[in-house]
Design a protein around this motif. Structure first.
Motif, PDB file in Angstrom:
ATOM      1  N   MET A  42       0.835  -1.187   0.000  1.00  0.00           N
ATOM      2  CA  MET A  42       0.000   0.000   0.000  1.00  0.00           C
ATOM      3  C   MET A  42       0.880   1.252   0.000  1.00  0.00           C
ATOM      4  SD  MET A  42      -3.076   0.923  -0.098  1.00  0.00           S
ATOM      5  CE  MET A  42      -3.603  -0.774   0.023  1.00  0.00           C
ATOM      6  N   ALA A  43       0.508   2.228  -0.815  1.00  0.00           N
ATOM      7  CA  ALA A  43       1.238   3.496  -0.870  1.00  0.00           C
ATOM      8  C   ALA A  43       0.262   4.641  -0.731  1.00  0.00           C
ATOM      9  CB  ALA A  43       2.008   3.607  -2.181  1.00  0.00           C
ATOM     10  N   GLY A  44       0.782   5.766  -0.282  1.00  0.00           N
ATOM     11  CA  GLY A  44      -0.024   6.966  -0.157  1.00  0.00           C
ATOM     12  C   GLY A  44       0.867   8.186  -0.162  1.00  0.00           C
ATOM     13  N   CYS A  45       0.252   9.335  -0.144  1.00  0.00           N
ATOM     14  CA  CYS A  45       1.002  10.587  -0.108  1.00  0.00           C
ATOM     15  C   CYS A  45       0.194  11.619   0.661  1.00  0.00           C
ATOM     16  CB  CYS A  45       1.319  11.080  -1.518  1.00  0.00           C
ATOM     17  SG  CYS A  45      -0.127  11.376  -2.547  1.00  0.00           S
ATOM     18  N   GLY A  46       0.853  12.683   1.006  1.00  0.00           N
ATOM     19  CA  GLY A  46       0.182  13.759   1.716  1.00  0.00           C
ATOM     20  C   GLY A  46       0.946  15.048   1.553  1.00  0.00           C
ATOM     21  N   GLY A  47       0.292  16.132   1.894  1.00  0.00           N
ATOM     22  CA  GLY A  47       0.944  17.424   1.795  1.00  0.00           C
ATOM     23  C   GLY A  47       0.117  18.505   2.454  1.00  0.00           C
ATOM     24  N   LEU A  48       0.747  19.647   2.639  1.00  0.00           N
ATOM     25  CA  LEU A  48       0.077  20.781   3.256  1.00  0.00           C
ATOM     26  C   LEU A  48       0.642  22.075   2.728  1.00  0.00           C
ATOM     27  CD1 LEU A  48       1.417  21.405   6.836  1.00  0.00           C
ATOM     28  CD2 LEU A  48       2.389  19.677   5.350  1.00  0.00           C
ATOM     29  N   THR A  61      -4.500  14.122   1.960  1.00  0.00           N
ATOM     30  CA  THR A  61      -3.928  12.783   1.947  1.00  0.00           C
ATOM     31  C   THR A  61      -4.484  12.103   0.701  1.00  0.00           C
ATOM     32  OG1 THR A  61      -5.719  11.801   3.240  1.00  0.00           O
ATOM     33  CG2 THR A  61      -3.792  12.585   4.466  1.00  0.00           C
ATOM     34  N   ALA A  62      -3.750  11.134   0.200  1.00  0.00           N
ATOM     35  CA  ALA A  62      -4.240  10.358  -0.940  1.00  0.00           C
ATOM     36  C   ALA A  62      -3.723   8.934  -0.817  1.00  0.00           C
ATOM     37  CB  ALA A  62      -3.787  10.971  -2.263  1.00  0.00           C
ATOM     38  N   LYS A  63      -4.645   8.001  -0.664  1.00  0.00           N
ATOM     39  CA  LYS A  63      -4.285   6.582  -0.652  1.00  0.00           C
ATOM     40  C   LYS A  63      -4.219   6.139  -2.104  1.00  0.00           C
ATOM     41  CE  LYS A  63      -5.571   2.313   1.696  1.00  0.00           C
ATOM     42  NZ  LYS A  63      -6.570   1.747   2.637  1.00  0.00           N
ATOM     43  N   LEU A  64      -3.076   5.577  -2.496  1.00  0.00           N
ATOM     44  CA  LEU A  64      -2.800   5.310  -3.904  1.00  0.00           C
ATOM     45  C   LEU A  64      -2.942   3.852  -4.320  1.00  0.00           C
ATOM     46  CD1 LEU A  64       0.420   7.488  -4.061  1.00  0.00           C
ATOM     47  CD2 LEU A  64      -1.879   8.144  -4.816  1.00  0.00           C
TER      48      LEU A  64
END
Length: 183
Positions: A42-48, A61-64
Motif C-alpha cells: 500500500m502506498a499513499g502521499c500527503g501534503g500541506l 492525503t491520498a491513498k494510492l
C-alpha cells in the motif's frame, strides 16, 4: 484566495535544511511526501500548504494503492500542485525530501517507465501562469508532510482534502514554526 503581499522572490539556491522555514511574504509553501507500507502493498502521499507565518491553508492525503515510494512522492507533488492551483495560489515553493523526484522533474529525459505520465502532469501544472520553485529538504524538516503521507495509508482510496489539521498534526506544525525538529 491568497494574495501576494510583496514582490519578494525566494532564492532557489539554498543549503539542505533540517528544519522547516516559512516562505517569504506573498508566497506559500507546499510540503509533500510519499509513504509505502510494504507488508500491505500500500502506498499513499500527503501534503500541506502554509503561509509566511506558518499558518495552515489546506492539506491532503491520498491513498494510492500499490506503487513504489518514488511514484508516491511524485503523486504527492502532483496532488499538492493541483490543490494549490484550485485554491488560487499563484506564488508557491514546493518542498520535498525526495531528491530523486526533484532530479527526475529537472531532467529532460523521459523514458518509457510508468511514472513518466506523472512527471508530464507535474510539468503541465508547473507551466501554468504562476511562480513556482522546487526545493529539497531533509526528512527531519518535512515532518508534517510525512505525518500526512503515513496517515493516508489509513484513509479511503483517492484524494482527501483537509481544511483543518488533526490535533497531532497541529503539534507538529507548532514545532515547525518554533524551529524544533522531532524524531
Amino acid at each position: 484566495m491568497i494574495q501576494a503581499l510583496q514582490k519578494q522572490r525566494p532564492s532557489n539556491n539554498c543549503n539542505l535544511r533540517t528544519n522547516w522555514e516559512p516562505p517569504p511574504r506573498g508566497w506559500v509553501k507546499l510540503n509533500t511526501d510519499g509513504a509505502v507500507w510494504d507488508s500491505k502493498n500500500m502506498a499513499g502521499c500527503g501534503g500541506l500548504i502554509r503561509t509566511y507565518d506558518g499558518s495552515w491553508v489546506a492539506g491532503f492525503t491520498a491513498k494510492l494503492g500499490n506503487c513504489q515510494v518514488f511514484q508516491a512522492e511524485l503523486w504527492g507533488m502532483r496532488h499538492g500542485l493541483q490543490m494549490a492551483w484550485d485554491l488560487g495560489v499563484r506564488r508557491i515553493i514546493v518542498e520535498t525530501d525526495s531528491a530523486e523526484a526533484l532530479d527526475k522533474l529537472n531532467s529532460m529525459e523521459l523514458t518509457s517507465q510508468s511514472f513518466n505520465s506523472l512527471v508530464r502532469e507535474i510539468h503541465s501544472l508547473k507551466n501554468r501562469p504562476w511562480e513556482i520553485l522546487f526545493q529539497h529538504i531533509k526528512r527531519e524538516g518535512n515532518q508534517c508532510a510525512n505525518w500526512l503521507a503515513k496517515n493516508s495509508l489509513r484513509k479511503n482510496y483517492g484524494f482527501n482534502f483537509i481544511d483543518n489539521p488533526h490535533v497531532e498534526l497541529q503539534k507538529l506544525i507548532c514545532n515547525d514554526c518554533q524551529g524544533r525538529v522531532t524524531h
